[in-house]
Write an enzyme that holds these catalytic residues in place. Structure first.
Site, short mmCIF file in Angstrom:
data_model
loop_
_atom_site.label_atom_id
_atom_site.label_comp_id
_atom_site.label_asym_id
_atom_site.label_seq_id
_atom_site.Cartn_x
_atom_site.Cartn_y
_atom_site.Cartn_z
CE LYS A 1 -0.95 0.18 5.03
NZ LYS A 1 -0.46 1.54 5.27
CE LYS B 1 3.35 -3.43 9.28
NZ LYS B 1 2.54 -4.13 10.29
CG ASP B 2 3.88 4.65 9.70
OD1 ASP B 2 4.37 3.55 10.03
OD2 ASP B 2 4.00 5.68 10.37
NE ARG B 3 -4.20 8.68 4.23
CZ ARG B 3 -5.25 9.48 4.21
NH1 ARG B 3 -5.79 9.89 5.36
NH2 ARG B 3 -5.78 9.85 3.07
#
Length: 350
Positions: A52, A81-83
């Site tokens: 992503k 998880k981080d965007r």
């Protein structure tokens, strides 16, 4: 404000003097979940290895559920998880009696399914072994000084602080949790929150209290085992209280077999002396309302290492003012806490 809370935390190696920028673009912050998974001959859970870019984990989970035609509750993942990053992680979708879907036909500008396989069990939260980080630092003010400090972090460790992600945008989770745990909300108001939302709020408070205790230990230079401290067995959740500090115990600590820990506040039975050191109890005295609120919610007391060690750590100079970092952290540890100890960011300088 969470930002103020993080700013007030003590530095283990003294305040950094080198300035740099990170996350100037998503490709500057790569996170690869560490979990080896093999396909099974059959199973009712479809496991997906997903890349992503610019999407958060819960958003992707909703898209996977929509594609599969199931409720979002049937989608699981090991961790958030981080965007604003490029990340790779596993998801699982519970689809009993359903053949493997054509996941490659699911197209979206912010993520893609790179691998799909069958498994007999779902992916559980925290199941992964940790995360591998590959970060790019730009506009580094002094590369040589950065390299020197980087070696110090590798050899001596980094405070295992919870990062700003844990506290929500502008500290909203922590502020909301404080109002709740101090009894300033009605039961009706609280019931509007999902179980997941309540869990996030409780985690923000426990993280804040943990950070406070670790920061105090660093400030008072109490970073070696003392009588009454609790030591974690490396690689497990088991711990024991130190009676006498002798050569054998110090040898185990120096070898990394046991780790100095701080509490993740919660419920316990019996007098506090059985579960907290004197020092920890003193640090929590002025947070009595928050601790009592956690106990009312029956959150179990746990232990977390005071320091984290960087594994598979490398630094590569890309240009006169650009550096690439790689390191591996255990589950639940924050790369932003590593960067906080390593560099001054534009926000901190301003």
């Amino acid at each position: 404000m969470t930002e103020d809370v993080l700013t007030a935390l003590s530095y283990y190696h003294g305040a950094p003097q080198v300035s740099a920028r990170y996350k100037q673009e998503n490709a500057d912050f790569k996170v690869i979940e560490q979990l080896d998974v093999d396909a099974e001959e059959s199973g009712e859970h479809q496991w997906l290895w997903v890349y992503k870019n610019g999407a958060n984990t819960t958003f992707v989970a909703r898209q996977l559920a929509d594609f599969a035609g199931v409720n979002e509750r049937q989608v699981s993942y090991a961790g958030l998880k981080d965007r604003n990053a490029e990340t790779w992680q596993w998801f699982s979708v519970h689809l009993p009696g359903v053949d493997m879907l054509d996941w490659h036909t699911l197209t979206h500008p912010e993520f893609r399914v790179e691998r799909a396989l069958l498994r007999s069990k779902k992916l559980k939260s925290g199941y992964h072994n940790g995360n591998l980080f590959r970060l790019r630092l730009r506009d580094v003010s002094d590369v040589a000084a950065l390299e020197s400090r980087w070696q110090k972090l590798i050899s001596q460790g980094v405070p295992n602080y919870f990062g700003e992600q844990r506290f929500g945008r502008e500290g909203q989770n922590l502020a909301k949790a404080g109002v709740w745990l101090r009894g300033e909300l009605s039961k009706k108001q609280v019931r509007k929150w999902s179980r997941q939302q309540q869990g996030m709020l409780l985690s923000s408070v426990r993280s804040y209290l943990f950070n406070k205790i670790v920061s105090s230990r660093i400030a008072e230079q109490r970073m070696q085992p003392e009588a009454g401290d609790f030591m974690l067995l490396a690689g497990s959740r088991s711990f024991f209280q130190v009676g006498t500090v002798d050569d054998a115990l110090l040898a185990r600590w120096r070898s990394g077999d046991i780790l100095l820990s701080a509490p993740m506040a919660g419920s316990w039975r019996g007098p506090w002396q059985e579960h907290l050191s004197n020092f920890e109890y003193e640090q929590l005295q002025d947070e009595e309302e928050l601790v009592a609120g956690l106990q009312r919610q029956r959150v179990d007391l746990a232990r977390r290492a005071v320091l984290m060690q960087l594994e598979d750590a490398h630094l590569q100079v890309v240009a006169d003012d650009m550096v690439d970092l790689q390191f591996r952290l255990p589950t639940g540890c924050f790369a932003t806490s590593v960067l906080r100890e390593l560099i001054l960011t534009a926000k901190e300088e301003g």
